[in-house]
Design a protein around this motif. Sequence first.
Motif, PDB file in Angstrom:
ATOM      1  N   SER A 128       0.834  -1.209   0.000  1.00  0.00           N
ATOM      2  CA  SER A 128       0.000   0.000   0.000  1.00  0.00           C
ATOM      3  C   SER A 128       0.866   1.255   0.000  1.00  0.00           C
ATOM      4  O   SER A 128       0.538   2.250  -0.679  1.00  0.00           O
ATOM      5  N   GLU A 129       1.981   1.235   0.718  1.00  0.00           N
ATOM      6  CA  GLU A 129       2.898   2.380   0.741  1.00  0.00           C
ATOM      7  C   GLU A 129       3.577   2.565  -0.608  1.00  0.00           C
ATOM      8  O   GLU A 129       3.775   3.694  -1.066  1.00  0.00           O
ATOM      9  N   LEU A 130       3.920   1.450  -1.240  1.00  0.00           N
ATOM     10  CA  LEU A 130       4.518   1.518  -2.571  1.00  0.00           C
ATOM     11  C   LEU A 130       3.563   2.183  -3.555  1.00  0.00           C
ATOM     12  O   LEU A 130       3.957   3.074  -4.326  1.00  0.00           O
ATOM     13  N   LEU A 131       2.310   1.782  -3.526  1.00  0.00           N
ATOM     14  CA  LEU A 131       1.325   2.321  -4.470  1.00  0.00           C
ATOM     15  C   LEU A 131       1.089   3.810  -4.226  1.00  0.00           C
ATOM     16  O   LEU A 131       0.914   4.580  -5.183  1.00  0.00           O
ATOM     17  N   ILE A 132       1.093   4.220  -2.965  1.00  0.00           N
ATOM     18  CA  ILE A 132       0.950   5.649  -2.661  1.00  0.00           C
ATOM     19  C   ILE A 132       2.158   6.425  -3.180  1.00  0.00           C
ATOM     20  O   ILE A 132       2.031   7.521  -3.737  1.00  0.00           O
ATOM     21  N   GLY A 133       3.361   5.829  -3.023  1.00  0.00           N
ATOM     22  CA  GLY A 133       4.566   6.468  -3.544  1.00  0.00           C
ATOM     23  C   GLY A 133       4.529   6.633  -5.051  1.00  0.00           C
ATOM     24  O   GLY A 133       4.955   7.665  -5.591  1.00  0.00           O
ATOM     25  N   TYR A 134       4.018   5.610  -5.745  1.00  0.00           N
ATOM     26  CA  TYR A 134       3.859   5.719  -7.204  1.00  0.00           C
ATOM     27  C   TYR A 134       2.885   6.849  -7.543  1.00  0.00           C
ATOM     28  O   TYR A 134       3.139   7.672  -8.429  1.00  0.00           O
ATOM     29  N   LYS A 135       1.766   6.869  -6.827  1.00  0.00           N
ATOM     30  CA  LYS A 135       0.734   7.862  -7.105  1.00  0.00           C
ATOM     31  C   LYS A 135       1.265   9.279  -6.914  1.00  0.00           C
ATOM     32  O   LYS A 135       0.958  10.185  -7.706  1.00  0.00           O
ATOM     33  N   ASN A 136       2.079   9.457  -5.878  1.00  0.00           N
ATOM     34  CA  ASN A 136       2.629  10.786  -5.584  1.00  0.00           C
ATOM     35  C   ASN A 136       3.914  11.077  -6.357  1.00  0.00           C
ATOM     36  O   ASN A 136       4.549  12.114  -6.141  1.00  0.00           O
TER      37      ASN A 136
END
Length: 455
Positions: free
Chosen positions: A4-12
């Motif tokens: 979930s943290e990885l996906l947020i990092g991609y999004k940002n």
Amino acid sequence: MKISELLIGYKNKEFSPTEITKLFLERIEHVNKKLNAFITVSDEHALKQAKLAEENWMKGYQSSVLQGVPISYKDLINTQGIRTTNGSHIDKAYFPQEDAYVVQKLETAGAINLGKNNLHEYAFGITSSNPFYGSVKNPWKTDHIPGGSSGGSGVAVAANLGLASIGTDTGGSIRIPASACGVVGLKPTVNNISTKGIKGISWSLDHVGPLTQDVTDLAIIMEGLTDRRYSEHCKSDIRGMRIGVPTNFFTDHVEPEITKAYQNSLLELEKLGAILIDIELPFAEAASNSVFTIALAEGASIHETTLHTQQDDYGNDVKAHLLNGTAIGATDYIKALNIQKEAVNQLDHVLMDIDLIATPTLPVSPKPIGIEHVETDGLEEDIFTCMTRFTRLFSLTGHPALSIPVGTTTDNLPIGLQLVSEYHQEPLLIRAGFAFEEACLSDFYKQRSFIAENI
């Protein structure tokens, strides 16, 4: 980093799938020499997938639940155009023409395939000591086994060589390495996830499922595998959940440190509001032993042609198992199948009055590489029989079973807790596992990260 943290990092746009994939590939190149968790690393394929994921993220949208998440696969799961050895010399040059069902699902969900994990040859064992590709080594103690047969998968997740791995389970081969390596492993309900495109042991017993760093990641991977929502069940409230505690079989011939960790985990679940209920499973021992009859007979049938033409190309232990399978008579095989049906009915009956069953995942801690026999409280067993003792019943019945970490021994080796539910109640397992994890596993996960960082 959590998925979930990885996906947020991609999004940002803090980092890109290509950058993350390159980091994992570099880490695999460095660490795999020490742990032997991968047989094949699919660098070129992974970077192509990462580029596609990156293009979507740069456009500002997430088209799939696992877009850009790097994972790996046990090397008996077919991957189109990527070598799939089955951990054998016989299939050393096998390049499948199509992906297994699970690979199709996860690549559609956006996952990146870092490569193929080492395993016990043809999944016929629990040590992951492979005569052709070398022994897989436990990152907590590299002279110890990681469990098996999905040993490379457990090690890859524990050592941060990817954010998840997909393994298979016929008698415990997801849960055993999950426990031995200190990660989370789920054997889903039988037939919940198709085993099409997997070189299995037994059509009556085979399961496929994920190993992950924590329960939240497990939920997200399960969403990619099934198109069903699991993350919403990552809740800390288990007040009133009825957890069955076996009074027989699962408490016998267990190492003292395992028993202590198990009892402590039950107390923690009770503190969280669960209701502990003593249960009896009088059928457990006899039923679980029928797994051997079914697995060996069906395994010998699957390998019949190769066993005739290339018998000497198998490793010695796997050859012995398969030859033993050819000697099983039809009457014994049918009797074992009837025991399987009865065990399903009996376990279903027990689960009518409770939500989950809790047992130790393993009766013993991971053993040094090369150890073939284990003695526990006066009971001497071969290591295969010993380490599958608490897992194989639920492979026989097909009920979903989750292994989560609960601590370590004084020798700093992981200990696992097994939770079992009714068919298709994986959400209950995720909820209970998440609640325990939130309350109890913060320090354990820090310890595991420290182990991984210092390999």
